[in-house]
Design a protein around this motif. Structure first.
Motif, PDB file in Angstrom:
ATOM      1  N   ASP A 119       0.813  -1.214   0.000  1.00 26.53           N
ATOM      2  CA  ASP A 119       0.000   0.000   0.000  1.00 26.53           C
ATOM      3  C   ASP A 119       0.847   1.264   0.000  1.00 26.53           C
ATOM      4  O   ASP A 119       0.385   2.332  -0.406  1.00 26.53           O
ATOM      5  N   ALA A 120       2.091   1.165   0.480  1.00 30.46           N
ATOM      6  CA  ALA A 120       3.022   2.299   0.504  1.00 30.46           C
ATOM      7  C   ALA A 120       4.412   1.750   0.804  1.00 30.46           C
ATOM      8  O   ALA A 120       4.566   0.580   1.173  1.00 30.46           O
ATOM      9  N   VAL A 121       5.408   2.616   0.640  1.00 28.19           N
ATOM     10  CA  VAL A 121       6.794   2.213   0.894  1.00 28.19           C
ATOM     11  C   VAL A 121       7.417   3.198   1.883  1.00 28.19           C
ATOM     12  O   VAL A 121       7.424   4.410   1.644  1.00 28.19           O
ATOM     13  N   LEU A 122       7.929   2.679   2.972  1.00 31.12           N
ATOM     14  CA  LEU A 122       8.601   3.480   3.993  1.00 31.12           C
ATOM     15  C   LEU A 122      10.109   3.429   3.765  1.00 31.12           C
ATOM     16  O   LEU A 122      10.673   2.351   3.566  1.00 31.12           O
ATOM     17  N   THR A 155       2.663   3.961  -4.058  1.00 33.42           N
ATOM     18  CA  THR A 155       3.123   2.841  -4.888  1.00 33.42           C
ATOM     19  C   THR A 155       3.584   3.285  -6.268  1.00 33.42           C
ATOM     20  O   THR A 155       4.249   2.528  -6.973  1.00 33.42           O
ATOM     21  N   ASP A 156       3.266   4.523  -6.661  1.00 33.53           N
ATOM     22  CA  ASP A 156       3.729   5.041  -7.945  1.00 33.53           C
ATOM     23  C   ASP A 156       5.068   5.771  -7.812  1.00 33.53           C
ATOM     24  O   ASP A 156       5.578   6.343  -8.774  1.00 33.53           O
ATOM     25  N   GLY A 157       5.638   5.779  -6.588  1.00 29.51           N
ATOM     26  CA  GLY A 157       6.937   6.404  -6.381  1.00 29.51           C
ATOM     27  C   GLY A 157       6.873   7.859  -5.965  1.00 29.51           C
ATOM     28  O   GLY A 157       7.912   8.484  -5.765  1.00 29.51           O
ATOM     29  N   THR A 158       5.670   8.411  -5.829  1.00 31.49           N
ATOM     30  CA  THR A 158       5.552   9.815  -5.410  1.00 31.49           C
ATOM     31  C   THR A 158       5.651   9.917  -3.885  1.00 31.49           C
ATOM     32  O   THR A 158       5.164   9.053  -3.148  1.00 31.49           O
ATOM     33  N   LEU A 159       6.270  10.992  -3.420  1.00 29.98           N
ATOM     34  CA  LEU A 159       6.467  11.191  -1.990  1.00 29.98           C
ATOM     35  C   LEU A 159       5.167  11.641  -1.332  1.00 29.98           C
ATOM     36  O   LEU A 159       4.587  12.659  -1.715  1.00 29.98           O
ATOM     37  N   ILE A 160       4.722  10.902  -0.340  1.00 31.87           N
ATOM     38  CA  ILE A 160       3.532  11.279   0.410  1.00 31.87           C
ATOM     39  C   ILE A 160       3.887  12.285   1.499  1.00 31.87           C
ATOM     40  O   ILE A 160       3.173  13.259   1.735  1.00 31.87           O
ATOM     41  N   GLN A 212      -3.538  11.431   7.131  1.00 35.77           N
ATOM     42  CA  GLN A 212      -4.300  11.643   5.898  1.00 35.77           C
ATOM     43  C   GLN A 212      -4.210  10.416   4.992  1.00 35.77           C
ATOM     44  O   GLN A 212      -5.207   9.989   4.407  1.00 35.77           O
ATOM     45  N   TRP A 213      -3.009   9.856   4.898  1.00 35.88           N
ATOM     46  CA  TRP A 213      -2.829   8.679   4.038  1.00 35.88           C
ATOM     47  C   TRP A 213      -3.595   7.477   4.587  1.00 35.88           C
ATOM     48  O   TRP A 213      -4.251   6.748   3.829  1.00 35.88           O
ATOM     49  N   LEU A 214      -3.534   7.271   5.908  1.00 36.49           N
ATOM     50  CA  LEU A 214      -4.261   6.155   6.505  1.00 36.49           C
ATOM     51  C   LEU A 214      -5.771   6.302   6.299  1.00 36.49           C
ATOM     52  O   LEU A 214      -6.465   5.319   6.011  1.00 36.49           O
ATOM     53  N   LYS A 215      -6.251   7.519   6.441  1.00 32.67           N
ATOM     54  CA  LYS A 215      -7.684   7.751   6.254  1.00 32.67           C
ATOM     55  C   LYS A 215      -8.115   7.386   4.844  1.00 32.67           C
ATOM     56  O   LYS A 215      -9.159   6.745   4.643  1.00 32.67           O
ATOM     57  N   ALA A 216      -7.292   7.776   3.867  1.00 35.74           N
ATOM     58  CA  ALA A 216      -7.620   7.469   2.473  1.00 35.74           C
ATOM     59  C   ALA A 216      -7.455   5.986   2.166  1.00 35.74           C
ATOM     60  O   ALA A 216      -8.240   5.399   1.413  1.00 35.74           O
ATOM     61  N   THR A 217      -6.454   5.365   2.770  1.00 33.35           N
ATOM     62  CA  THR A 217      -6.162   3.960   2.476  1.00 33.35           C
ATOM     63  C   THR A 217      -7.159   3.023   3.142  1.00 33.35           C
ATOM     64  O   THR A 217      -7.579   2.024   2.541  1.00 33.35           O
ATOM     65  N   LEU A 218      -7.552   3.343   4.369  1.00 38.29           N
ATOM     66  CA  LEU A 218      -8.420   2.450   5.126  1.00 38.29           C
ATOM     67  C   LEU A 218      -9.900   2.745   4.947  1.00 38.29           C
ATOM     68  O   LEU A 218     -10.742   2.004   5.450  1.00 38.29           O
ATOM     69  N   GLN A 219     -10.198   3.828   4.233  1.00 42.21           N
ATOM     70  CA  GLN A 219     -11.609   4.166   4.003  1.00 42.21           C
ATOM     71  C   GLN A 219     -12.240   3.112   3.104  1.00 42.21           C
ATOM     72  O   GLN A 219     -11.731   2.833   2.013  1.00 42.21           O
TER      73      GLN A 219
END
Length: 231
Positions: A119-122, A155-160, A212-219
């Motif tokens: 879902d994302a890369v840390l 996942t597209d390589g853009t910085l969140i 913000q990312w978690l809200k969008a991902t888990l919605q």
């Protein structure tokens, strides 16, 4: 009589020679201490997996070569040179940390990954590292500070987003009877990494961009009704 005189002369000569040796021995010891290098490596098998409620997220993590080979080195002159090799411990540290936090923790080769894998890369990195010796602080403790920088990528390589994390560890030389420097410094650095793990578990959900990312991902996805299906 001649024998006694020779014995006295020999004894005085021996003591004189020993006295001459002392300054040399002391000077050599100080020189040796100034040239000594204390090198420590962190134990890679002693990082715990956090026991906590996992987020239903597939988290990828990327460890750069710079992080994997990170070594802190400082020359303190007469107090010697100190090297802390922290990079080798990072894979186990982050694998265990993220395994305890997320439904899946997957190590990846880059910040851009195939769709559906995570879902994302840390991406963690070490921005700065410092330490202090008992001689500097006039205590019995070695202290270590590590400032991490974290970046979260889509996942597209853009910085969140990105954020810092500062960790601290210390260890008491009185806990070791012999050869106190290396084991105490190693434990202080290890405790700093443990502190980073503990702080990250608490901090992650409080970072605004992460929230913000978690809200969008888990919605949950809005279901499409039959009337709006277009059929």
């Amino acid at each position: 009589m001649n024998f006694l005189r020779k014995l006295v002369v020999w004894t005085l000569h021996r003591e004189h020679t020993r006295m001459l040796r002392y300054p040399f021995i002391i000077g050599f010891t100080l020189l040796l201490s100034a040239c000594m290098t204390t090198n420590v490596e962190l134990p890679v098998t002693q990082f715990p997996v956090p026991l906590m409620e996992k987020l239903p997220v597939r988290m990828g993590f990327y460890l750069s070569e710079e992080l994997l080979t990170y070594q802190f080195r400082e020359d303190l002159g007469q107090n010697g040179t100190f090297e802390i090799e922290i990079g080798e411990a990072q894979p186990t540290m982050f694998q265990n940390l993220l395994t305890g936090m997320f439904a899946q923790a997957i190590r990846v080769d880059s910040t851009a990954v195939p769709a559906g894998l995570v879902d994302a890369v840390l991406v963690p990195s070490i921005a700065e590292m410092q330490f202090s010796t008992p001689q500097q602080t006039r205590t019995d403790y070695f202290e270590v500070w590590v400032r991490y920088q974290f970046q979260l990528y889509g996942t597209d390589g853009t910085l969140i987003g990105d954020w810092p994390l500062t960790a601290y560890g210390k260890a008491n030389t009185q806990n070791y009877m012999l050869s106190t420097t290396a084991p105490t410094l190693r434990l202080a650095a290890f405790n700093a990494c443990r502190d980073a793990m503990a702080f990250f578990t608490v901090q992650f959900r409080t970072v605004p961009v992460v929230q913000q990312w978690l809200k969008a991902t888990l919605q949950p996805a809005t279901p499409v009704s039959a009337g709006n299906s277009g059929s």
